[in-house]
Design a protein around this motif. Structure first.
Motif, PDB file in Angstrom:
ATOM      1  N   GLN A 293       0.813  -1.208   0.000  1.00  0.00           N
ATOM      2  CA  GLN A 293       0.000   0.000   0.000  1.00  0.00           C
ATOM      3  C   GLN A 293       0.848   1.259   0.000  1.00  0.00           C
ATOM      4  O   GLN A 293       0.362   2.326  -0.353  1.00  0.00           O
ATOM      5  CB  GLN A 293      -0.961  -0.010   1.198  1.00  0.00           C
ATOM      6  CG  GLN A 293      -2.087  -0.986   1.007  1.00  0.00           C
ATOM      7  CD  GLN A 293      -2.974  -1.099   2.225  1.00  0.00           C
ATOM      8  OE1 GLN A 293      -2.578  -0.770   3.338  1.00  0.00           O
ATOM      9  NE2 GLN A 293      -4.184  -1.576   2.012  1.00  0.00           N
TER      10      GLN A 293
ATOM     11  N   SER B  48     -17.045  -5.217  -5.237  1.00  0.00           N
ATOM     12  CA  SER B  48     -17.507  -4.469  -4.069  1.00  0.00           C
ATOM     13  C   SER B  48     -16.548  -3.310  -3.791  1.00  0.00           C
ATOM     14  O   SER B  48     -15.325  -3.467  -3.841  1.00  0.00           O
ATOM     15  CB  SER B  48     -17.572  -5.397  -2.860  1.00  0.00           C
ATOM     16  OG  SER B  48     -17.852  -4.661  -1.697  1.00  0.00           O
ATOM     17  N   SER B  49     -17.105  -2.157  -3.478  1.00  0.00           N
ATOM     18  CA  SER B  49     -16.284  -0.957  -3.274  1.00  0.00           C
ATOM     19  C   SER B  49     -15.264  -1.138  -2.156  1.00  0.00           C
ATOM     20  O   SER B  49     -14.215  -0.502  -2.161  1.00  0.00           O
ATOM     21  CB  SER B  49     -17.168   0.250  -2.986  1.00  0.00           C
ATOM     22  OG  SER B  49     -17.923   0.026  -1.810  1.00  0.00           O
ATOM     23  N   VAL B  50     -15.542  -1.999  -1.203  1.00  0.00           N
ATOM     24  CA  VAL B  50     -14.616  -2.267  -0.107  1.00  0.00           C
ATOM     25  C   VAL B  50     -13.294  -2.854  -0.631  1.00  0.00           C
ATOM     26  O   VAL B  50     -12.236  -2.589  -0.067  1.00  0.00           O
ATOM     27  CB  VAL B  50     -15.316  -3.226   0.892  1.00  0.00           C
ATOM     28  CG1 VAL B  50     -14.412  -4.200   1.557  1.00  0.00           C
ATOM     29  CG2 VAL B  50     -16.075  -2.444   1.902  1.00  0.00           C
ATOM     30  N   PHE B  51     -13.367  -3.628  -1.711  1.00  0.00           N
ATOM     31  CA  PHE B  51     -12.174  -4.295  -2.226  1.00  0.00           C
ATOM     32  C   PHE B  51     -11.500  -3.556  -3.385  1.00  0.00           C
ATOM     33  O   PHE B  51     -10.380  -3.889  -3.759  1.00  0.00           O
ATOM     34  CB  PHE B  51     -12.516  -5.726  -2.670  1.00  0.00           C
ATOM     35  CG  PHE B  51     -12.976  -6.587  -1.533  1.00  0.00           C
ATOM     36  CD1 PHE B  51     -12.079  -7.015  -0.564  1.00  0.00           C
ATOM     37  CD2 PHE B  51     -14.300  -6.958  -1.416  1.00  0.00           C
ATOM     38  CE1 PHE B  51     -12.500  -7.801   0.500  1.00  0.00           C
ATOM     39  CE2 PHE B  51     -14.734  -7.740  -0.362  1.00  0.00           C
ATOM     40  CZ  PHE B  51     -13.830  -8.164   0.594  1.00  0.00           C
ATOM     41  N   ARG B  52     -12.143  -2.575  -3.960  1.00  0.00           N
ATOM     42  CA  ARG B  52     -11.563  -1.878  -5.120  1.00  0.00           C
ATOM     43  C   ARG B  52     -10.177  -1.290  -4.865  1.00  0.00           C
ATOM     44  O   ARG B  52      -9.323  -1.346  -5.735  1.00  0.00           O
ATOM     45  CB  ARG B  52     -12.514  -0.794  -5.614  1.00  0.00           C
ATOM     46  CG  ARG B  52     -13.616  -1.358  -6.451  1.00  0.00           C
ATOM     47  CD  ARG B  52     -14.446  -0.285  -7.123  1.00  0.00           C
ATOM     48  NE  ARG B  52     -15.765  -0.845  -7.364  1.00  0.00           N
ATOM     49  CZ  ARG B  52     -16.896  -0.201  -7.174  1.00  0.00           C
ATOM     50  NH1 ARG B  52     -16.894   1.051  -6.789  1.00  0.00           N
ATOM     51  NH2 ARG B  52     -18.042  -0.794  -7.386  1.00  0.00           N
TER      52      ARG B  52
END
Length: 188
Positions: free
Chosen positions: A28, A86-90
Motif C-alpha cells: 500500500q 464491491s467498493s470495499v475491495f476496489r
C-alpha cells in the motif's frame, strides 16, 4: 477437518495471516505498483488430475487450457470489470504478478502436458479421496483434481494455505472448469 487432523495447521495459518498483513501494508505504500505492473514475478506450474470413469467428466485439453487463460486474466487483473467489485475491495485490486502455466516437466523430470487422467469411481462422490489416487508435490505444483461430482455438493473446494501437503490443492467439478466444453460457456 484439517484443523482436527493437523495440529500445525492453525500455526501455519496464523503465520501466513501475519505475513499477508505485513505484505499488504508494504504494498500500500506504493499504490502504482499495487494497481498494475504487467510484470510476472512468479510462474506457477499447474497439474490437472482428471479423475473420470469415461464420462463427460473426462474433459478435453482445450477446456483445461481455456480455464488456464481465465485464471491468468483474473490474477493479472485483465478483465476490466473492476467496477462490479464491491467498493470495499476496489482499493486493493491488483495484478498479482503471477501466471499459471500447465506443468511442462513432471515430478520425475519427464516431459508432460500438465494433465493426468485416472479412471476411478471416486469421480462420482469426490472428496479428499481423489488426492490419494494421484498427487504431485504441492511445494512444486498447484494440483487441481477434476471430478464429476463432489460428495458435499460443492462446485469445488480447497483448504486455506497452511494445510498439510497431502490435502493441498483444489477439487472441482468438471462443469465448473473454464468456459467451454462441459461448463457450457459459464465462464466459471
Amino acid at each position: 477437518n484439517a484443523l482436527l487432523n493437523d495440529p500445525n495447521y492453525a500455526i501455519n495459518r496464523a503465520e501466513l495471516e501475519q505475513f499477508t498483513a505485513q505484505y499488504i501494508l508494504q504494498q500500500q505504500q506504493d499504490q502504482s505498483l499495487l494497481k498494475t505492473s504487467g510484470v510476472i514475478l512468479y510462474t506457477i506450474p499447474v497439474v490437472f488430475h482428471v479423475i473420470h470413469n469415461y464420462g463427460s467428466e473426462n474433459i478435453s485439453k482445450a477446456q483445461i487450457v481455456d480455464a488456464m487463460e481465465i485464471f491468468n486474466k483474473s490474477f493479472q487483473n485483465l478483465w476490466g470489470d473492476s467496477m462490479i467489485v464491491s467498493s470495499v475491495f476496489r482499493p486493493i485490486i491488483a495484478d498479482a504478478q503471477i501466471q499459471f502455466r500447465l506443468a511442462q516437466i513432471d515430478e520425475n523430470g519427464n516431459c508432460t502436458d500438465g494433465i493426468t487422467r485416472t479412471v476411478s469411481n471416486f469421480t462420482y462422490s469426490a472428496n479428499d479421496n481423489v488426492k490419494t489416487l494421484v498427487q504431485w508435490p504441492s511445494n512444486k505444483y498447484f494440483n487441481i483434481w477434476v471430478v464429476e461430482n463432489i460428495a458435499s455438493g460443492a462446485a469445488g473446494y480447497a483448504y486455506l494455505p497452511g494445510a498439510a501437503a497431502n490435502i493441498d490443492g483444489v477439487v472441482m467439478r468438471a462443469d465448473y472448469v473454464g468456459s467451454i466444453g462441459t461448463s457450457n460457456g459459464s465462464n466459471y
